[in-house]
Write an enzyme that holds these catalytic residues in place. Structure first.
Site, PDB file in Angstrom:
ATOM      1  N   TRP A  35       0.819  -1.230   0.000  1.00 33.43           N
ATOM      2  CA  TRP A  35       0.000   0.000   0.000  1.00 33.43           C
ATOM      3  C   TRP A  35       0.841   1.263   0.000  1.00 33.43           C
ATOM      4  O   TRP A  35       1.867   1.329   0.679  1.00 33.43           O
ATOM      5  CB  TRP A  35      -0.876  -0.010   1.254  1.00 33.43           C
ATOM      6  CG  TRP A  35      -1.576   1.285   1.530  1.00 33.43           C
ATOM      7  CD1 TRP A  35      -1.056   2.354   2.212  1.00 33.43           C
ATOM      8  CD2 TRP A  35      -2.892   1.666   1.121  1.00 33.43           C
ATOM      9  NE1 TRP A  35      -1.983   3.373   2.252  1.00 33.43           N
ATOM     10  CE2 TRP A  35      -3.120   2.973   1.590  1.00 33.43           C
ATOM     11  CE3 TRP A  35      -3.916   1.019   0.408  1.00 33.43           C
ATOM     12  CZ2 TRP A  35      -4.320   3.658   1.382  1.00 33.43           C
ATOM     13  CZ3 TRP A  35      -5.105   1.700   0.199  1.00 33.43           C
ATOM     14  CH2 TRP A  35      -5.298   2.994   0.674  1.00 33.43           C
ATOM     15  N   ASN A  37       0.058   5.699   0.369  1.00 30.77           N
ATOM     16  CA  ASN A  37      -0.757   6.913   0.262  1.00 30.77           C
ATOM     17  C   ASN A  37       0.120   8.156   0.187  1.00 30.77           C
ATOM     18  O   ASN A  37       0.998   8.171  -0.691  1.00 30.77           O
ATOM     19  CB  ASN A  37      -1.927   6.979   1.259  1.00 30.77           C
ATOM     20  CG  ASN A  37      -1.620   6.848   2.732  1.00 30.77           C
ATOM     21  OD1 ASN A  37      -1.245   5.800   3.198  1.00 30.77           O
ATOM     22  ND2 ASN A  37      -1.791   7.899   3.499  1.00 30.77           N
ATOM     23  N   ASP A  38      -0.077   9.149   1.012  1.00 29.33           N
ATOM     24  CA  ASP A  38       0.508  10.485   0.795  1.00 29.33           C
ATOM     25  C   ASP A  38       1.992  10.506   0.406  1.00 29.33           C
ATOM     26  O   ASP A  38       2.804   9.790   1.009  1.00 29.33           O
ATOM     27  CB  ASP A  38       0.469  11.316   2.083  1.00 29.33           C
ATOM     28  CG  ASP A  38      -0.842  11.267   2.807  1.00 29.33           C
ATOM     29  OD1 ASP A  38      -1.790  10.683   2.286  1.00 29.33           O
ATOM     30  OD2 ASP A  38      -0.911  11.826   3.911  1.00 29.33           O
ATOM     31  N   GLN A  54       3.775   7.413   2.441  1.00 32.15           N
ATOM     32  CA  GLN A  54       3.073   6.564   3.399  1.00 32.15           C
ATOM     33  C   GLN A  54       2.959   5.171   2.789  1.00 32.15           C
ATOM     34  O   GLN A  54       2.479   5.025   1.652  1.00 32.15           O
ATOM     35  CB  GLN A  54       1.680   7.143   3.685  1.00 32.15           C
ATOM     36  CG  GLN A  54       1.730   8.430   4.476  1.00 32.15           C
ATOM     37  CD  GLN A  54       2.098   8.180   5.929  1.00 32.15           C
ATOM     38  OE1 GLN A  54       1.256   7.788   6.726  1.00 32.15           O
ATOM     39  NE2 GLN A  54       3.358   8.390   6.276  1.00 32.15           N
ATOM     40  N   SER A  98       2.433  11.079   8.057  1.00 39.40           N
ATOM     41  CA  SER A  98       3.011  11.993   7.072  1.00 39.40           C
ATOM     42  C   SER A  98       3.889  13.071   7.684  1.00 39.40           C
ATOM     43  O   SER A  98       3.748  13.429   8.851  1.00 39.40           O
ATOM     44  CB  SER A  98       1.900  12.641   6.254  1.00 39.40           C
ATOM     45  OG  SER A  98       1.406  11.701   5.337  1.00 39.40           O
ATOM     46  N   ARG A 159      -1.120  16.373  13.275  1.00 43.03           N
ATOM     47  CA  ARG A 159      -0.206  15.608  12.404  1.00 43.03           C
ATOM     48  C   ARG A 159       0.212  16.346  11.130  1.00 43.03           C
ATOM     49  O   ARG A 159      -0.307  17.379  10.801  1.00 43.03           O
ATOM     50  CB  ARG A 159      -0.862  14.281  12.023  1.00 43.03           C
ATOM     51  CG  ARG A 159      -2.191  14.401  11.302  1.00 43.03           C
ATOM     52  CD  ARG A 159      -2.722  13.005  10.945  1.00 43.03           C
ATOM     53  NE  ARG A 159      -4.049  13.048  10.373  1.00 43.03           N
ATOM     54  CZ  ARG A 159      -5.185  12.945  11.071  1.00 43.03           C
ATOM     55  NH1 ARG A 159      -5.158  12.786  12.379  1.00 43.03           N
ATOM     56  NH2 ARG A 159      -6.351  13.008  10.457  1.00 43.03           N
ATOM     57  N   ASP A 160       1.130  15.691  10.419  1.00 44.74           N
ATOM     58  CA  ASP A 160       1.587  16.061   9.084  1.00 44.74           C
ATOM     59  C   ASP A 160       2.417  17.360   9.076  1.00 44.74           C
ATOM     60  O   ASP A 160       2.093  18.317   8.371  1.00 44.74           O
ATOM     61  CB  ASP A 160       0.396  16.187   8.104  1.00 44.74           C
ATOM     62  CG  ASP A 160      -0.533  14.980   8.167  1.00 44.74           C
ATOM     63  OD1 ASP A 160      -0.071  13.898   8.574  1.00 44.74           O
ATOM     64  OD2 ASP A 160      -1.718  15.124   7.818  1.00 44.74           O
TER      65      ASP A 160
HETATM   66  C1  FRU Z   1      -3.729  11.946   4.741  1.00 44.47           C
HETATM   67  C2  FRU Z   1      -3.435  11.191   6.015  1.00 44.47           C
HETATM   68  C3  FRU Z   1      -2.548  12.023   6.934  1.00 44.47           C
HETATM   69  C4  FRU Z   1      -1.878  10.982   7.775  1.00 44.47           C
HETATM   70  C5  FRU Z   1      -1.697   9.849   6.802  1.00 44.47           C
HETATM   71  C6  FRU Z   1      -1.833   8.487   7.424  1.00 44.47           C
HETATM   72  O1  FRU Z   1      -4.085  11.126   3.681  1.00 44.47           O
HETATM   73  O2  FRU Z   1      -4.626  10.819   6.652  1.00 44.47           O
HETATM   74  O3  FRU Z   1      -3.242  12.999   7.674  1.00 44.47           O
HETATM   75  O4  FRU Z   1      -0.664  11.440   8.301  1.00 44.47           O
HETATM   76  O5  FRU Z   1      -2.667  10.000   5.794  1.00 44.47           O
HETATM   77  O6  FRU Z   1      -1.462   7.488   6.524  1.00 44.47           O
END
Ligand code: FRU
Length: 477
Positions: A35, A37-38, A54, A98, A159-160
Site C-alpha cells: 500500500w 498513500n501520501d 506513506q 506523514s 499531524r503532518d
Molecule cells: C492523509 C493522512 C494524513 C496521515 C496519513 C496516514 O491522507 O490521513 O493525515 O498522516 O494519511 O497514513
C-alpha cells in the site's frame, strides 16, 4: 507485531514475484508492492530528488505506516530505496504518519508524525500524535531521534508537519483538529529539536472541515499559499465532490505576524483522485507539487494485483494574474516524449474516429475551436470506460469514468468558455489520467481501470460538428 526495516524489506521481497502489472504505472511513482498513500518528505538533497511516501509493505490495505523511499534525477525515473522508517516506537509505535524533509547543512532531516495509542486503540480518546525527527548523512539510512514536539493539551489529531527555513529560523505548520474545527498550528525552532508554539496560523470557519490534514505553506509571487487537505467539507453542486478535498487559501504572512487571508478555500484539482499534495523547491527555484493520485474510501482495483496507490505527475505551480494557483506538468515531463504522431482530423461531424495509438503511456494534445463547434458533446474517449469531453449545454469540460465492475462510475467537471478555443494536455498511464486545461487554468486527475485489450482512443462529436485545431500524441518512454 513488532516492526523493523528488515522485516519490511523481507515482506516486499516476498510480494515482488506475485504482482500483476497490468495497471502498474509506467512513469509515475508507486510502491514496489503493498500500500501507498501520501507523498512525504519531498526534497532535493545531495544531487537527488527524494520522495518518501506513506507505505504499508505487509499488505495492499492501509495499516501501520512506514515511510517508503525512492530517488530520482528528474522526478520521473524513480529508483526504489530501502524503506526509510518503520513504526519501531515508542513515539511512533502505531505508525510513522506523514511529514516533510529539510536539508540542514550536510544532513537530511525528516520531521514526521508519530502515531500512537495509549491503551485501547479503538478508542480515539487514547490517540496521541506527536512530531518526531530522524536524520541521515547519506540520504538512505536514518537515525531516529524520537519525539521533538508533544501533542498540545486537549488535542488528539495533530499531524503532518511541514517544515521550512525562513530568515534565521525553522518554521513548521501542523494540521490539527479541535472538536469539530480543523486548523493549522505554527511552530518555530532554531535547531529542529526544540519547538516554540507560535499559535494557530489559520482555522476553519463554519463548514470548512473538522480536520485539516497535510498543511503546506509557501511563497508564490507576492502571496503566501496555505495548501491543505480538509476533511468534512460538504459537496455543493459541482464543487467538493470527493470524500475529502485538497486546495489552498492565499494570503499574506511575515514571521511574527498573523496570516491574513485574501481568498476563500479553492480546490486544486477537480478530478476524482488527488489528495494530500505536498510541495518542494527545485534547485533552480521552481515550486513543484505532487499529490496522492487516489482518494480515501474509493475502490482500488489494483489491490487484487498486489499493490495499491500511486503518486501524481510533478506539477509546477505558479500564480495567475487573477490570483489562482495554476498547475502545469513540470517541464521534465517533456523529456519522456517519443515521436509526435499527428492525427489528421480537422472536423468531426456527428461521428467517432478511432485512432491508431493505444500505448499505455501517452501524452495527448487536443485543441478545439469551441466557438466554431455546434456539437452538444465532443472530446476523446479511452476504451469504453473513460470520456473527456466538452458538454456544450452544460458549458463544462467533463471527465466521466464508467467502471461498474469496480464500483467506479461518475463524472467531474470544470467550466469552459464555449466561445473560445480549448487546449487539453492529457497524460495517460496504465491506470490514470491527468488532464491539464488551457495551460494551467484547471486540472482533473482520476484513476482509470481499462482492460488491456480495451484501450482504444477515439475522438467523437455528437449532435453536430466540432472543429479540431490540432490533435496528436506522443508515446511516453
Ligand atoms: C492523509 C493522512 C494524513 C496521515 C496519513 C496516514 O491522507 O490521513 O493525515 O498522516 O494519511 O497514513
Amino acid at each position: 507485531m513488532t516492526y523493523s526495516l528488515a522485516g519490511a524489506e523481507q515482506a516486499l521481497l516476498a510480494k515482488r514475484d506475485n504482482l500483476n502489472l497490468r495497471w502498474y504505472p509506467r512513469y509515475h511513482l508507486a510502491a514496489r508492492a503493498g500500500w501507498m498513500n501520501d507523498p512525504n518528505g519531498l526534497v532535493w538533497f545531495d544531487g537527488w530528488y527524494h520522495a518518501f511516501y506513506q507505505h504499508h509493505p505487509y499488505s495492499t490495505q492501509w495499516g501501520p505506516m512506514h515511510w517508503g523511499h525512492a530517488r530520482s534525477k528528474d522526478l520521473l525515473h524513480w529508483e526504489h530505496l530501502p524503506v526509510a522508517l518503520a513504526p519501531e516506537g515508542p513515539a511512533d509505535k502505531d505508525g510513522c504518519f506523514s511529514g516533510s524533509a529539510v536539508v540542514d547543512g550536510d544532513t537530511l532531516a525528516l520531521i514526521y508524525t508519530g502515531h500512537k495509542f495509549h491503551g485501547d486503540a479503538t478508542d480515539e480518546a487514547n490517540l496521541y500524535q506527536v512530531q518526531c525527527l530522524a536524520t541521515s548523512r547519506d540520504g538512505i539510512h536514518f537515525e531516529r531521534h524520537g519525539m521533538v514536539l508533544d501533542t498540545p493539551p486537549g488535542l488528539h489529531h495533530f499531524r503532518d508537519p511541514k517544515v521550512w527555513r525562513e530568515g534565521d529560523a525553522w518554521y513548521m505548520v501542523v494540521g490539527a483538529r479541535d472538536g469539530e474545527t480543523g486548523h493549522v498550528r505554527l511552530y518555530r525552532s532554531d535547531d529542529l529539536r526544540e519547538w516554540q508554539d507560535a499559535g494557530v496560523l489559520d482555522e476553519a470557519e463554519k463548514a470548512l472541515g473538522f480536520m485539516w490534514e497535510c498543511p503546506d505553506f509557501f511563497t508564490l509571487g507576492d502571496k503566501r499559499v496555505l495548501m491543505f487537505s480538509p476533511q468534512g467539507i460538504a459537496a455543493q453542486g459541482y464543487s467538493n465532490r470527493n470524500l475529502f478535498q485538497s486546495g489552498y487559501i492565499l494570503g499574506q504572512w511575515q514571521p511574527g505576524q498573523p496570516f491574513v487571508r485574501e481568498t476563500e478555500f479553492i480546490e486544486l484539482d477537480h478530478g476524482h483522485d488527488f489528495y494530500a499534495p505536498q510541495s518542494l523547491l527545485t534547485p533552480d527555484g521552481r515550486r513543484i507539487v505532487i499529490g496522492w493520485l487516489d482518494m480515501w474510501e474509493s475502490p482500488l482495483p489494483e489491490q487484487q494485483d498486489g499493490w495499491a496507490g500511486m503518486l501524481s505527475l510533478p506539477r509546477e505551480v505558479s500564480l495567475s494574474a487573477d490570483n489562482r494557483v495554476q498547475m502545469r506538468p513540470a517541464r521534465e515531463v517533456e523529456t519522456l516524449r517519443g515521436v509526435w504522431m499527428p492525427w489528421p482530423v480537422t472536423r468531426l461531424e456527428n461521428q467517432q474516429i478511432t485512432l491508431p495509438e493505444n500505448d499505455d503511456a501517452l501524452e495527448v494534445l487536443l485543441r478545439w475551436e469551441c466557438g466554431n463547434s455546434s456539437a452538444e458533446q465532443y472530446g476523446v474517449s479511452l476504451g469504453e470506460g473513460l470520456r473527456v469531453y466538452v458538454d456544450a449545454q452544460m458549458q463544462r469540460l467533463v471527465l466521466a469514468r464508467h467502471y461498474p465492475q469496480y464500483g467506479l462510475c461518475g463524472m467531474r467537471s470544470v467550466p469552459v468558455d464555449i466561445n473560445a478555443s480549448l487546449e487539453l494536455r492529457l497524460f495517460f498511464d496504465s491506470s490514470s489520467v491527468e488532464v491539464f486545461v488551457n495551460d494551467g487554468e484547471a486540472c482533473l486527475s482520476s484513476r482509470i481501470y481499462p482492460d488491456a485489450d480495451k484501450r482504444a482512443l477515439a475522438l467523437f462529436a455528437w449532435s453536430g460538428s466540432a472543429c479540431v485545431i490540432e490533435a496528436g500524441a506522443w508515446p511516453l518512454a
